[in-house]
Write a protein that holds these residues in place. Structure first.
Motif, PDB file in Angstrom:
ATOM      1  N   ARG A 198       0.829  -1.216   0.000  1.00 22.57           N
ATOM      2  CA  ARG A 198       0.000   0.000   0.000  1.00 22.57           C
ATOM      3  C   ARG A 198       0.861   1.263   0.000  1.00 22.57           C
ATOM      4  NH1 ARG A 198      -3.378  -2.379   4.006  1.00 22.57           N
ATOM      5  NH2 ARG A 198      -2.167  -1.243   5.541  1.00 22.57           N
ATOM      6  N   LEU A 199       1.895   1.265   0.859  1.00 19.55           N
ATOM      7  CA  LEU A 199       2.787   2.433   0.943  1.00 19.55           C
ATOM      8  C   LEU A 199       3.436   2.713  -0.404  1.00 19.55           C
ATOM      9  CD1 LEU A 199       4.740   1.858   4.267  1.00 19.55           C
ATOM     10  CD2 LEU A 199       3.346   3.856   3.719  1.00 19.55           C
ATOM     11  N   ARG A 200       3.895   1.642  -1.026  1.00 19.03           N
ATOM     12  CA  ARG A 200       4.610   1.786  -2.283  1.00 19.03           C
ATOM     13  C   ARG A 200       3.714   2.399  -3.351  1.00 19.03           C
ATOM     14  NH1 ARG A 200       8.292  -2.500  -4.776  1.00 19.03           N
ATOM     15  NH2 ARG A 200       9.237  -1.046  -6.184  1.00 19.03           N
ATOM     16  N   GLN A 201       2.478   1.912  -3.403  1.00 18.78           N
ATOM     17  CA  GLN A 201       1.542   2.425  -4.399  1.00 18.78           C
ATOM     18  C   GLN A 201       1.209   3.893  -4.117  1.00 18.78           C
ATOM     19  OE1 GLN A 201      -2.205   0.363  -4.603  1.00 18.78           O
ATOM     20  NE2 GLN A 201      -2.385   0.772  -6.778  1.00 18.78           N
ATOM     21  N   ALA A 202       0.954   4.204  -2.836  1.00 19.24           N
ATOM     22  CA  ALA A 202       0.600   5.580  -2.469  1.00 19.24           C
ATOM     23  C   ALA A 202       1.750   6.539  -2.743  1.00 19.24           C
ATOM     24  CB  ALA A 202       0.191   5.633  -0.999  1.00 19.24           C
ATOM     25  N   ALA A 203       2.985   6.075  -2.562  1.00 14.87           N
ATOM     26  CA  ALA A 203       4.154   6.940  -2.747  1.00 14.87           C
ATOM     27  C   ALA A 203       4.588   6.987  -4.204  1.00 14.87           C
ATOM     28  CB  ALA A 203       5.307   6.431  -1.883  1.00 14.87           C
ATOM     29  N   ASP A 204       4.020   6.117  -5.051  1.00 13.49           N
ATOM     30  CA  ASP A 204       4.436   5.996  -6.446  1.00 13.49           C
ATOM     31  C   ASP A 204       5.945   5.751  -6.520  1.00 13.49           C
ATOM     32  OD1 ASP A 204       4.296   5.966  -9.215  1.00 13.49           O
ATOM     33  OD2 ASP A 204       4.576   8.142  -9.376  1.00 13.49           O
ATOM     34  N   ALA A 205       6.428   4.810  -5.696  1.00 12.32           N
ATOM     35  CA  ALA A 205       7.860   4.526  -5.620  1.00 12.32           C
ATOM     36  C   ALA A 205       8.239   3.431  -6.618  1.00 12.32           C
ATOM     37  CB  ALA A 205       8.219   4.082  -4.211  1.00 12.32           C
ATOM     38  N   ASP A 206       9.414   3.611  -7.270  1.00  8.91           N
ATOM     39  CA  ASP A 206       9.885   2.574  -8.199  1.00  8.91           C
ATOM     40  C   ASP A 206      10.985   1.704  -7.577  1.00  8.91           C
ATOM     41  OD1 ASP A 206      11.490   4.836  -8.261  1.00  8.91           O
ATOM     42  OD2 ASP A 206      12.179   4.472 -10.305  1.00  8.91           O
ATOM     43  N   ARG A 207      11.390   2.022  -6.352  1.00  9.86           N
ATOM     44  CA  ARG A 207      12.307   1.153  -5.594  1.00  9.86           C
ATOM     45  C   ARG A 207      11.883   1.199  -4.134  1.00  9.86           C
ATOM     46  NH1 ARG A 207      14.193   0.331 -10.007  1.00  9.86           N
ATOM     47  NH2 ARG A 207      16.367   0.105 -10.652  1.00  9.86           N
ATOM     48  N   LEU A 208      12.194   0.112  -3.420  1.00 10.90           N
ATOM     49  CA  LEU A 208      11.795   0.005  -2.016  1.00 10.90           C
ATOM     50  C   LEU A 208      12.896  -0.669  -1.225  1.00 10.90           C
ATOM     51  CD1 LEU A 208       9.950  -1.183   0.449  1.00 10.90           C
ATOM     52  CD2 LEU A 208       9.050  -2.721  -1.265  1.00 10.90           C
ATOM     53  N   VAL A 209      13.159  -0.137  -0.033  1.00 11.27           N
ATOM     54  CA  VAL A 209      14.020  -0.837   0.924  1.00 11.27           C
ATOM     55  C   VAL A 209      13.263  -0.936   2.233  1.00 11.27           C
ATOM     56  CG1 VAL A 209      15.282   1.317   1.456  1.00 11.27           C
ATOM     57  CG2 VAL A 209      16.249  -0.879   2.134  1.00 11.27           C
ATOM     58  N   PHE A 210      13.303  -2.125   2.836  1.00 11.52           N
ATOM     59  CA  PHE A 210      12.619  -2.352   4.107  1.00 11.52           C
ATOM     60  C   PHE A 210      13.570  -3.074   5.051  1.00 11.52           C
ATOM     61  CE2 PHE A 210      10.185  -5.450   6.738  1.00 11.52           C
ATOM     62  CZ  PHE A 210       9.632  -4.531   7.616  1.00 11.52           C
ATOM     63  N   ALA A 211      13.632  -2.605   6.305  1.00 13.48           N
ATOM     64  CA  ALA A 211      14.475  -3.250   7.311  1.00 13.48           C
ATOM     65  C   ALA A 211      13.650  -3.580   8.542  1.00 13.48           C
ATOM     66  CB  ALA A 211      15.630  -2.319   7.703  1.00 13.48           C
ATOM     67  N   GLY A 212      13.829  -4.797   9.062  1.00 12.79           N
ATOM     68  CA  GLY A 212      13.124  -5.209  10.277  1.00 12.79           C
ATOM     69  C   GLY A 212      13.840  -6.361  10.952  1.00 12.79           C
ATOM     70  N   ASP A 213      13.538  -6.560  12.233  1.00 11.00           N
ATOM     71  CA  ASP A 213      14.283  -7.546  13.032  1.00 11.00           C
ATOM     72  C   ASP A 213      13.447  -8.731  13.497  1.00 11.00           C
ATOM     73  OD1 ASP A 213      12.859  -5.795  14.883  1.00 11.00           O
ATOM     74  OD2 ASP A 213      13.898  -6.915  16.446  1.00 11.00           O
ATOM     75  N   ASP A 214      12.124  -8.627  13.442  1.00  9.99           N
ATOM     76  CA  ASP A 214      11.323  -9.624  14.160  1.00  9.99           C
ATOM     77  C   ASP A 214      10.666 -10.615  13.192  1.00  9.99           C
ATOM     78  OD1 ASP A 214      10.200 -10.903  16.356  1.00  9.99           O
ATOM     79  OD2 ASP A 214       9.544  -9.036  17.279  1.00  9.99           O
ATOM     80  N   THR A 215      10.034 -11.632  13.771  1.00  5.94           N
ATOM     81  CA  THR A 215       9.404 -12.663  12.937  1.00  5.94           C
ATOM     82  C   THR A 215       8.258 -12.076  12.113  1.00  5.94           C
ATOM     83  OG1 THR A 215       8.180 -13.237  14.925  1.00  5.94           O
ATOM     84  CG2 THR A 215       9.981 -14.664  14.352  1.00  5.94           C
ATOM     85  N   THR A 216       7.594 -11.038  12.638  1.00  4.24           N
ATOM     86  CA  THR A 216       6.507 -10.416  11.869  1.00  4.24           C
ATOM     87  C   THR A 216       7.059  -9.669  10.652  1.00  4.24           C
ATOM     88  OG1 THR A 216       6.629  -8.531  13.368  1.00  4.24           O
ATOM     89  CG2 THR A 216       4.918 -10.148  13.802  1.00  4.24           C
ATOM     90  N   ASP A 217       8.319  -9.195  10.740  1.00  2.00           N
ATOM     91  CA  ASP A 217       8.954  -8.528   9.599  1.00  2.00           C
ATOM     92  C   ASP A 217       9.333  -9.529   8.517  1.00  2.00           C
ATOM     93  OD1 ASP A 217       8.975  -5.944  10.858  1.00  2.00           O
ATOM     94  OD2 ASP A 217      10.589  -6.686  12.121  1.00  2.00           O
TER      95      ASP A 217
END
Ligand SMILES: [Mg+2]
Length: 263
Positions: A198-217
């Motif tokens: 959803r974030l990517r679509q709303a931001a009209d982003a053509d690249r994405l980086v995501f960082a997280g530490d937990d099992t939900t990530d």
């Protein structure tokens, strides 16, 4: 060799791949990613280096910065002190908003009467379960109850209680999200993978980086493919392309990314 020295060369390829973006979505988990894990969730704060990296990224016009956390979005804004304009995704995707004048301005979400009743049943059930164990406690969130076992000295007993908490949550019709020494039972369907899309679509982003530490990530990290980049923070199995040891290295990576995006 410093972590920056060790990582700089290794990161050049992935950062170069991200830096060609017309618009880059930088989505970051908070606890354990920007802030060291602490016993009391209310004491969690980003490291000064992580705060500086967030501020620098937020000033770059073609960067869209978002914090994506299991915490309620209002708490996230208070604890993380993100710069104005940063998008907030709280409660594992159930809440959305933006930081304005240092505060979270949230899109309203209301629980149906049935879901509100389910939340009370889940909270009561988990509280009764925690009552019998030294160190276990329950945190109330707008759409979830969280069973915490971090203060428990007996880890075997804690694991057994976590299993019981998860079973109880499932039986009561909740969405169970197991984490590190926590079991969250939400009454809204949630997930960071859907939140990222959803974030990517709303931001009209053509690249994405995501960082997280937990099992939900990890569920979100499994959906990320090059040229996008997934970053696993800390130990444990992962589908992420890059692993960083902790918030210190995350801040160094974000500074290197910001430097490349400023060019
Ligand atoms: Mg985390």
């Amino acid at each position: 060799m410093s972590a920056a020295g060790a990582g700089g060369g290794a990161w050049a390829g992935v950062i170069g791949r991200l830096a060609v973006a017309r618009r880059l979505l930088v989505a970051l988990d908070f606890d354990g990613t920007l802030a060291p894990l602490v016993a009391n969730p209310a004491d969690s704060r980003p490291t000064p280096e992580a705060g500086a990296a967030m501020a620098r990224l937020a000033r770059i016009p073609r960067v869209h910065l978002a914090l994506v956390s299991g915490r309620p979005a209002a708490d996230l804004a208070l604890l993380a002190s993100p710069p104005d304009g940063v998008e907030l995704v709280g409660s594992h995707g159930a809440e959305r908003g933006r930081v304005q004048a240092g505060r979270a301005v949230l899109e309203p979400v209301t629980l149906s009467p049935a879901r509100a009743q389910r939340l009370r049943a889940v909270t009561d059930g988990l509280t009764a379960l925690a009552g019998g164990a030294c160190g276990a406690w329950v945190e109330s969130k707008p759409f979830a109850a969280v069973f915490h076992t971090r203060p428990m000295p007996d880890r075997a007993a804690a694991a057994e209680l976590e299993a019981q908490a998860a079973a109880l949550g499932k039986r009561l019709g909740g969405h169970v999200l197991p984490g590190k020494m926590v079991v969250e039972v939400s009454v809204l369907p949630t997930g960071k993978a859907a939140a990222l899309a959803r974030l990517r679509q709303a931001a009209d982003a053509d690249r994405l980086v995501f960082a997280g530490d937990d099992t939900t990530d990890e569920l979100a990290l499994r959906t990320i493919q090059p040229p996008d980049l997934g970053i696993k923070v800390g130990s444990g199995p992962t589908a992420a392309e890059l692993r960083l040891p902790g918030p210190g290295a995350v801040a160094e990576f974000l500074q290197a990314l910001a430097a490349a995006m400023e060019r």
